[in-house]
Design an enzyme around this catalytic site. Structure first.
Site, PDB file in Angstrom:
ATOM      1  N   ILE A  86      41.040  10.522  47.047  1.00  0.00           N
ATOM      2  CA  ILE A  86      41.930   9.539  46.443  1.00  0.00           C
ATOM      3  C   ILE A  86      41.204   8.610  45.476  1.00  0.00           C
ATOM      4  O   ILE A  86      41.745   8.234  44.427  1.00  0.00           O
ATOM      5  CB  ILE A  86      42.690   8.733  47.533  1.00  0.00           C
ATOM      6  CG1 ILE A  86      43.779   7.864  46.887  1.00  0.00           C
ATOM      7  CG2 ILE A  86      41.736   7.891  48.362  1.00  0.00           C
ATOM      8  CD1 ILE A  86      44.731   7.259  47.874  1.00  0.00           C
ATOM      9  N   HIS A 130      50.625  -3.880  58.915  1.00  0.00           N
ATOM     10  CA  HIS A 130      49.951  -4.040  60.208  1.00  0.00           C
ATOM     11  C   HIS A 130      49.078  -5.284  60.277  1.00  0.00           C
ATOM     12  O   HIS A 130      48.245  -5.407  61.161  1.00  0.00           O
ATOM     13  CB  HIS A 130      49.126  -2.782  60.522  1.00  0.00           C
ATOM     14  CG  HIS A 130      49.968  -1.560  60.685  1.00  0.00           C
ATOM     15  ND1 HIS A 130      49.543  -0.280  60.374  1.00  0.00           N
ATOM     16  CD2 HIS A 130      51.247  -1.411  61.115  1.00  0.00           C
ATOM     17  CE1 HIS A 130      50.511   0.584  60.612  1.00  0.00           C
ATOM     18  NE2 HIS A 130      51.554  -0.076  61.063  1.00  0.00           N
ATOM     19  N   CYS A 183      48.311 -23.477  69.075  1.00  0.00           N
ATOM     20  CA  CYS A 183      48.624 -24.477  68.044  1.00  0.00           C
ATOM     21  C   CYS A 183      48.838 -23.881  66.661  1.00  0.00           C
ATOM     22  O   CYS A 183      49.237 -24.583  65.736  1.00  0.00           O
ATOM     23  CB  CYS A 183      47.526 -25.543  67.978  1.00  0.00           C
ATOM     24  SG  CYS A 183      45.978 -24.993  67.199  1.00  0.00           S
ATOM     25  N   SER A 231      48.466  10.018  56.633  1.00  0.00           N
ATOM     26  CA  SER A 231      49.019  11.233  57.214  1.00  0.00           C
ATOM     27  C   SER A 231      50.507  11.111  57.497  1.00  0.00           C
ATOM     28  O   SER A 231      51.156  12.089  57.863  1.00  0.00           O
ATOM     29  CB  SER A 231      48.275  11.566  58.515  1.00  0.00           C
ATOM     30  OG  SER A 231      48.331  10.462  59.411  1.00  0.00           O
ATOM     31  N   ASN A 233      46.619  12.921  48.983  1.00  0.00           N
ATOM     32  CA  ASN A 233      46.015  12.977  50.307  1.00  0.00           C
ATOM     33  C   ASN A 233      45.314  14.318  50.483  1.00  0.00           C
ATOM     34  O   ASN A 233      45.837  15.353  50.068  1.00  0.00           O
ATOM     35  CB  ASN A 233      47.087  12.810  51.397  1.00  0.00           C
ATOM     36  CG  ASN A 233      46.514  12.379  52.721  1.00  0.00           C
ATOM     37  OD1 ASN A 233      45.892  11.310  52.810  1.00  0.00           O
ATOM     38  ND2 ASN A 233      46.701  13.161  53.761  1.00  0.00           N
ATOM     39  N   PHE A 284      41.294   6.914  61.429  1.00  0.00           N
ATOM     40  CA  PHE A 284      41.527   7.129  62.852  1.00  0.00           C
ATOM     41  C   PHE A 284      41.556   8.603  63.236  1.00  0.00           C
ATOM     42  O   PHE A 284      40.968   8.994  64.240  1.00  0.00           O
ATOM     43  CB  PHE A 284      42.851   6.465  63.270  1.00  0.00           C
ATOM     44  CG  PHE A 284      42.783   4.969  63.297  1.00  0.00           C
ATOM     45  CD1 PHE A 284      42.495   4.293  64.466  1.00  0.00           C
ATOM     46  CD2 PHE A 284      42.983   4.234  62.152  1.00  0.00           C
ATOM     47  CE1 PHE A 284      42.417   2.911  64.503  1.00  0.00           C
ATOM     48  CE2 PHE A 284      42.922   2.852  62.156  1.00  0.00           C
ATOM     49  CZ  PHE A 284      42.633   2.192  63.339  1.00  0.00           C
ATOM     50  N   THR A 330      38.431   4.832  53.172  1.00  0.00           N
ATOM     51  CA  THR A 330      37.293   5.598  53.683  1.00  0.00           C
ATOM     52  C   THR A 330      36.136   5.628  52.683  1.00  0.00           C
ATOM     53  O   THR A 330      34.976   5.642  53.069  1.00  0.00           O
ATOM     54  CB  THR A 330      37.702   7.031  54.056  1.00  0.00           C
ATOM     55  OG1 THR A 330      38.366   7.638  52.942  1.00  0.00           O
ATOM     56  CG2 THR A 330      38.628   7.040  55.261  1.00  0.00           C
TER      57      THR A 330
END
Length: 245
Positions: A239, A128, A139, A199, A221, A42, A35
């Site tokens: 952070i 992710h 291909c 979170s 956090n 999110f 951030t």
């Protein structure tokens, strides 16, 4: 729960001491790490899930939506998920420095922005995936995020005309088993686990911290997490500032 710190300078001093004493430290991070680089998370008040779109972001980032509404998926993906102007912040930079000096074994990240590698980190497990890898489903040719941004509509492979899909894990898709297992091994072998900018509510990724059996767990956090109760130290502060040591 162990000690809680809210002052970033004090948190930085504590983190420096704990990394110095660790033999095999691992950092497990989420959207909050980026951030400070201008990439929205999110779930915060200003996050993507609180902004208005034609469809909810969690719907547009789903496998079913990608298949059924590919062009709309790419409109959202280009506008909101690829941030080519973003640069690593102090947290990314310090983690790379810690790895280079032998005080950090690996970074396990839920982020897809590639900023850890941009800062110089080498052992990065991307749970992710990454926006910087986009793969032809026919291909297997790979394309960069810059290439995707230069296309319009649904990007098609220059070699075979196949559909190009981001190498990111969409809702409804499974994590890459090799990345998952490597992350589990790193966390299980760590004597210090630092959890930052997450979170811990997105599974199965958040469940990986349960494999930690080492000496010290630290959470960095702003908001409370499910891991706070078992952490030896909680740094409830920015952070990037906490890693400014």
């Amino acid at each position: 729960m162990g000690r809680t710190i809210t002052d970033a300078r004090e948190a930085a001093a504590e983190l420096a001491r704990r990394f110095e004493g660790a033999r095999s430290a691992v950092f497990f991070g989420g959207a909050g790490v980026s951030t400070a680089s201008g990439i929205p998370d999110f779930r915060s008040a200003d996050g993507l899930y609180h902004q208005r779109f034609k469809y909810p972001p969690e719907t547009m980032l789903g496998h079913d939506f990608f298949v059924a509404h590919t062009e709309e998926f790419y409109d959202f993906y280009r506008e909101r998920m690829i941030c080519l102007d973003a640069r690593p912040n102090r947290a990314h930079e310090k983690l790379a420095e810690l790895e280079a000096t032998g005080h950090l074994a690996a970074v396990v990240t839920q982020n897809i922005d590639g900023l850890h590698q941009a800062a110089g980190s080498r052992t990065v497990y991307e749970l992710h995936g990454s926006v910087h890898r986009n793969v032809c489903r026919r291909c297997g040719a790979t394309y960069s995020a810059e290439w995707v941004m230069a296309t319009e509509g649904v990007p098609r492979c220059e070699r075979c005309g196949g559909l190009v899909k981001p190498d990111v894990v969409l809702y409804g898709e499974q994590l890459d088993e090799r990345v998952l297992l490597a992350s589990v091994r790193a966390i299980a072998a760590a004597d210090l686990l630092v959890i930052g900018g997450t979170s811990l509510v997105v599974y199965p990724a958040a469940g990986l911290v349960d494999y930690f059996e080492g000496n010290e767990m630290v959470v960095v956090n702003r908001d409370p997490t499910p891991a706070d109760a078992r952490a030896d130290l909680v740094c409830a502060c920015d952070i990037a500032a906490a890693f400014d040591f």
